[in-house]
Scaffold this active site. Sequence first.
Site, short mmCIF file in Angstrom:
data_model
loop_
_atom_site.label_atom_id
_atom_site.label_comp_id
_atom_site.label_asym_id
_atom_site.label_seq_id
_atom_site.Cartn_x
_atom_site.Cartn_y
_atom_site.Cartn_z
N LYS A 49 0.84 -1.20 0.00
CA LYS A 49 0.00 0.00 0.00
C LYS A 49 0.88 1.25 0.00
O LYS A 49 0.60 2.22 -0.71
CB LYS A 49 -0.95 -0.02 1.21
N GLN A 93 -4.95 -1.78 9.36
CA GLN A 93 -4.75 -3.10 8.74
C GLN A 93 -5.35 -4.20 9.62
O GLN A 93 -5.03 -4.30 10.80
CB GLN A 93 -3.24 -3.34 8.53
N ASP A 116 -11.41 2.33 3.58
CA ASP A 116 -11.73 0.91 3.40
C ASP A 116 -13.24 0.70 3.24
O ASP A 116 -13.69 -0.38 2.87
CB ASP A 116 -11.27 0.10 4.63
#
Length: 279
Positions: A49, A93, A116
């Site tokens: 990422k 994460q 997200d």
Amino acid sequence: MADIIDGKAVSAAVKEQIKEEIAREGLDIGLAVVIVGDDPASRVYVNNKKKACEFCGIKSYEYALPEDATEEELLELIDTLNGDGKVNGILVQLPLPKQLDEKKIIERISPMKDVDAFHESNVGRIMIGNYAFLPCTPAGCMELIRSTGVEVSGKECVVIGRSNIVGKPMAMLLLHENGTVTVCHSRTKDLAEVCRRADILIAAVGRANFVTADMVKEGAVVIDVGINRLENGKLCGDVKFDEVSEKAGYITPVPGGVGPMTIAMLMKNTVMAKRIQTK
Ligand code: NAD
């Protein structure tokens, strides 16, 4: 023999477009990536990422907390990032260590920075089709389907898996595109029979080589979301690639299919976050 859907190429094109857009408009965008503990798979994802951010011209800020971090520490960090003007997107994460309540953590992220799209309010917005962000993996799958030129509208779409992160939003996105959608899960009866109806089959189970050729209709589009590590250390998807690729019309490989798209969609969401915050 199926056409292989090249997720690396499609994601590279998306990232190239984003890079160009950011440079053209001189956008100053920041993504905070929070990692707790030292899970090797999470570390790989976070590094990928960060690399994608670098490529696109997005600043990435990494916050690494120890495995034994407390919920208070993590919530405090999220509060700080929510109020930090240089941070447009926040990504925590997953999975998190056991002592941390994932739901509580996600709900603390400002919905406008929730790149997200896991926050309840963003999930609700997806349901009614009025959204700013789409969850990265299902959105990436939609781009891959689009890249084949196969229309979703009116097609039989079968999603195997009903997780909040992949299966359920995937079903919703296919429905928004007018697919006729069936969601299968561990209690589904006659799974093979249901899957064989699919013009578009999405596997998001988390079991290596789970989808075999007898479960696939001739010419179907097969999207393999699964990432499974075999005993020999190799990665493989949920779909038994060798035999299914003989029967499908289009198929994604693992690695090099859905994985790279997830990251490209994250970049797209981060640009969107900047836009909605500066409106
Ligand atoms: P999950 O474990 O939360 O969900 C798995 C789903 O599979 C469940 O809904 C379950 O009902 C269903 N299932 C399990 N056994 C089944 C069976 N025998 N028959 C039918 N359905 C069954 O997993 P998840 O988070 O949705 O992830 C699924 C897979 O996708 C994993 O391999 C994960 O690593 C991978 N993944 C990949 C990406 C990516 O970027 N490529 C992103 C997220 C997840």
